[in-house]
Scaffold this active site. Structure first.
Site, PDB file in Angstrom:
ATOM      1  N   ARG A 229       0.877  -1.174   0.000  1.00  0.00           N
ATOM      2  CA  ARG A 229       0.000   0.000   0.000  1.00  0.00           C
ATOM      3  C   ARG A 229       0.906   1.214   0.000  1.00  0.00           C
ATOM      4  O   ARG A 229       1.567   1.508   1.014  1.00  0.00           O
ATOM      5  CB  ARG A 229      -0.910   0.012   1.230  1.00  0.00           C
ATOM      6  CG  ARG A 229      -1.619   1.340   1.419  1.00  0.00           C
ATOM      7  CD  ARG A 229      -2.714   1.312   2.442  1.00  0.00           C
ATOM      8  NE  ARG A 229      -3.858   0.557   1.952  1.00  0.00           N
ATOM      9  CZ  ARG A 229      -5.044   0.517   2.571  1.00  0.00           C
ATOM     10  NH1 ARG A 229      -5.232   1.178   3.700  1.00  0.00           N
ATOM     11  NH2 ARG A 229      -6.030  -0.196   2.067  1.00  0.00           N
TER      12      ARG A 229
ATOM     13  N   ARG B  88     -13.003  -9.360   1.741  1.00  0.00           N
ATOM     14  CA  ARG B  88     -11.614  -8.999   1.440  1.00  0.00           C
ATOM     15  C   ARG B  88     -10.715 -10.219   1.645  1.00  0.00           C
ATOM     16  O   ARG B  88      -9.798 -10.489   0.881  1.00  0.00           O
ATOM     17  CB  ARG B  88     -11.139  -7.852   2.355  1.00  0.00           C
ATOM     18  CG  ARG B  88     -11.867  -6.528   2.177  1.00  0.00           C
ATOM     19  CD  ARG B  88     -11.604  -5.918   0.813  1.00  0.00           C
ATOM     20  NE  ARG B  88     -10.186  -5.760   0.538  1.00  0.00           N
ATOM     21  CZ  ARG B  88      -9.439  -4.729   0.952  1.00  0.00           C
ATOM     22  NH1 ARG B  88      -9.995  -3.753   1.627  1.00  0.00           N
ATOM     23  NH2 ARG B  88      -8.150  -4.664   0.642  1.00  0.00           N
TER      24      ARG B  88
ATOM     25  N   HIS C  27      -7.518   0.676  -6.136  1.00  0.00           N
ATOM     26  CA  HIS C  27      -7.667  -0.256  -5.005  1.00  0.00           C
ATOM     27  C   HIS C  27      -8.259  -1.558  -5.560  1.00  0.00           C
ATOM     28  O   HIS C  27      -9.407  -1.922  -5.278  1.00  0.00           O
ATOM     29  CB  HIS C  27      -8.563   0.368  -3.939  1.00  0.00           C
ATOM     30  CG  HIS C  27      -8.428  -0.234  -2.579  1.00  0.00           C
ATOM     31  ND1 HIS C  27      -7.639  -1.351  -2.316  1.00  0.00           N
ATOM     32  CD2 HIS C  27      -8.993   0.112  -1.385  1.00  0.00           C
ATOM     33  CE1 HIS C  27      -7.726  -1.647  -1.027  1.00  0.00           C
ATOM     34  NE2 HIS C  27      -8.533  -0.778  -0.449  1.00  0.00           N
TER      35      HIS C  27
ATOM     36  N   CYS D 299     -16.572   0.723   1.204  1.00  0.00           N
ATOM     37  CA  CYS D 299     -15.324  -0.027   1.347  1.00  0.00           C
ATOM     38  C   CYS D 299     -14.786   0.045   2.775  1.00  0.00           C
ATOM     39  O   CYS D 299     -14.014  -0.809   3.186  1.00  0.00           O
ATOM     40  CB  CYS D 299     -14.287   0.479   0.350  1.00  0.00           C
ATOM     41  SG  CYS D 299     -13.956   2.241   0.501  1.00  0.00           S
TER      42      CYS D 299
ATOM     43  N   GLN E 248      -9.831  -4.312  -3.200  1.00  0.00           N
ATOM     44  CA  GLN E 248     -11.134  -3.917  -2.663  1.00  0.00           C
ATOM     45  C   GLN E 248     -12.234  -4.290  -3.650  1.00  0.00           C
ATOM     46  O   GLN E 248     -13.263  -4.871  -3.291  1.00  0.00           O
ATOM     47  CB  GLN E 248     -11.144  -2.397  -2.418  1.00  0.00           C
ATOM     48  CG  GLN E 248     -12.477  -1.861  -1.959  1.00  0.00           C
ATOM     49  CD  GLN E 248     -12.836  -2.357  -0.569  1.00  0.00           C
ATOM     50  OE1 GLN E 248     -12.064  -2.241   0.348  1.00  0.00           O
ATOM     51  NE2 GLN E 248     -14.033  -2.922  -0.407  1.00  0.00           N
TER      52      GLN E 248
ATOM     53  N   ASP F 146     -17.872   5.838  -0.679  1.00  0.00           N
ATOM     54  CA  ASP F 146     -16.534   5.851  -0.055  1.00  0.00           C
ATOM     55  C   ASP F 146     -16.381   7.216   0.608  1.00  0.00           C
ATOM     56  O   ASP F 146     -17.188   8.125   0.382  1.00  0.00           O
ATOM     57  CB  ASP F 146     -15.459   5.608  -1.143  1.00  0.00           C
ATOM     58  CG  ASP F 146     -14.042   5.537  -0.583  1.00  0.00           C
ATOM     59  OD1 ASP F 146     -13.879   5.397   0.655  1.00  0.00           O
ATOM     60  OD2 ASP F 146     -13.080   5.641  -1.370  1.00  0.00           O
TER      61      ASP F 146
HETATM   62  N1   CP Z   1     -11.123  -0.819   2.727  1.00  0.00           N
HETATM   63  C1   CP Z   1      -9.841  -0.782   3.130  1.00  0.00           C
HETATM   64  O1   CP Z   1      -8.908  -0.867   2.321  1.00  0.00           O
HETATM   65  O2   CP Z   1      -9.682  -0.673   4.466  1.00  0.00           O
HETATM   66  P1   CP Z   1      -8.276  -0.421   5.220  1.00  0.00           P
HETATM   67  O3   CP Z   1      -7.823   0.962   4.826  1.00  0.00           O
HETATM   68  O4   CP Z   1      -8.598  -0.522   6.667  1.00  0.00           O
HETATM   69  O5   CP Z   1      -7.306  -1.446   4.762  1.00  0.00           O
HETATM   70  N1  NVA Z   2     -10.537   6.255  -0.886  1.00  0.00           N
HETATM   71  C1  NVA Z   2     -10.087   5.838   0.416  1.00  0.00           C
HETATM   72  C2  NVA Z   2     -10.187   4.364   0.520  1.00  0.00           C
HETATM   73  C3  NVA Z   2      -9.802   3.782   1.844  1.00  0.00           C
HETATM   74  C4  NVA Z   2      -9.903   2.290   1.881  1.00  0.00           C
HETATM   75  C5  NVA Z   2      -8.661   6.319   0.656  1.00  0.00           C
HETATM   76  O1  NVA Z   2      -7.864   6.314  -0.288  1.00  0.00           O
HETATM   77  O2  NVA Z   2      -8.350   6.735   1.765  1.00  0.00           O
END
Ligand code: CP
Ligand code: NVA
Length: 330
Positions: A104, A293, A131, A265, A134, A225
């Site tokens: 990430r 997930r 993502h 999400c 997700q 989201d």
């Molecule tokens: N939805 C998601 O990616 O959650 P986290 O940021 O907690 O991993």
């Molecule tokens: N769009 C959000 C998703 C988190 C899972 C972010 O990037 O923070």
């Protein structure tokens, strides 16, 4: 259909519709209790988290352990992407120790750099642009609910962000009727819509509108989201003002059929993009979605590390260590 063995997953658009279906089929089997075997036995996977995470990190870590592997979480306080050493050097070093990387990263460009420098598979655990893991779990959830994906009517209410981008590509590949509703100035990037069109031979089923009523009228799934993604905290107040009329609350839900299900999400900013009443209400499936997930990622990893299908692309160890691995061309 090309095997996923030894491949990266950087964008959901790296996959074909058939490959997404294969991941979802394996996920469904795993969720039903089918034994995945131990495709990761003897393998170590680095998990780089430059941004906070709950679902992604824990579900990947559990999936890796279920598959017999050993996860090595690395947080930015120690690895310091691009600060302590270059992203490519981090990748070259990890490559000498581990069999794959889940990452990430704040910057999608950094993830591409990391993946180019790595010989083993690299999986996107979220960047500023996408993502994909997700959306694999989201598709699994919708397939469980509706029994199909092609033609499913999904209304995404919110920012044209990373989750939305992966959704646009997935919907295009799978023939999902996706309507994106958001305020002016927060539309999906034109390059994303162009890429979607090119994936679909000029006929992406994705439509964008500023009107919630238009997108929601016959929606089977309402998806949202956060308005302020990680890294955009300085814009939070402006975004609260700009998105306020699109809060997923009980009155917005009345624009959709009462059978519509609500997805998010997560993490949710309760009281901002979604209310407690909706998130905790009877139409919400967010916790089933979050559970998925785990199954979607376990399926993905089992296919990427499927030694039987690897056709020599680097999953077998040689006497000198790993054989030179070819990752998917980018
Ligand atoms: N939805 C998601 O990616 O959650 P986290 O940021 O907690 O991993
Ligand atoms: N769009 C959000 C998703 C988190 C899972 C972010 O990037 O923070």
């Amino acid at each position: 259909m090309a095997s996923l063995a030894g491949r990266d997953l950087i964008s959901i658009a790296d996959l074909t519709a058939a490959e997404i279906s294969e991941v979802l089929d394996v996920a469904t089997a795993l969720k039903a209790g089918v034994d995945p075997g131990r495709p990761l036995a003897g393998r170590n996977l680095a998990m780089i988290f430059q941004r906070p995470s709950n679902r992604t990190r824990v579900s990947f870590e559990v999936a890796i352990r279920h598959l017999g592997g050993h996860p090595i979480p690395l947080f930015n306080s120690e690895i310091q992407i691009g600060e302590r050493e270059s992203t490519a050097d981090i990748s070259r070093i990890l490559d000498r120790y581990v069999d794959g990387i889940v990452a990430r990263l704040s910057s999608h460009r950094d993830l591409v750099t990391l993946a180019r420098a790595a010989r083993g598979p690299v999986v996107n655990a979220m960047t500023d642009r996408e993502h994909p893991c997700q959306v694999l779990a989201d598709c699994l959830t919708i397939r469980e609910l509706l029994g199909h994906l092609a033609g499913a009517r999904v209304c995404y209410v919110g920012d044209g962000n990373n989750v939305c981008t992966s959704w646009i590509y997935a919907a295009t590949l799978l023939g999902i009727d996706l309507r994106v509703v958001g305020p002016a100035g927060y539309e999906p990037h034109p390059a994303v819509l162009e890429r979607a069109d090119s994936l679909a031979g000029g006929r992406s089923p994705v439509r964008h509108s500023h009107e919630a009523a238009e997108g929601l009228a016959d929606a089977e799934i309402i998806y949202t989201d956060v308005w302020t993604s990680m890294g955009q905290e300085a814009e939070q107040q402006q975004r609260r003002d700009d998105f306020a009329h699109l809060q997923v609350n009980e009155s917005l839900l009345r624009l959709a059929p009462p059978t519509a299900r609500v997805m998010h999400c997560l993490p949710a900013h309760r009281g901002e993009e979604i209310t407690d009443a909706v998130l905790d209400g009877p139409q919400s499936v967010v916790f089933d979605q979050a559970e998925n997930r785990l199954w979607a990622q376990e399926a993905l990893l089992s296919l990427i590390f499927d030694a039987k299908a690897s056709d020599g692309r680097g999953l077998e160890r040689t006497a000198a260590g790993r054989s030179p691995a070819g990752t998917a061309p980018r």
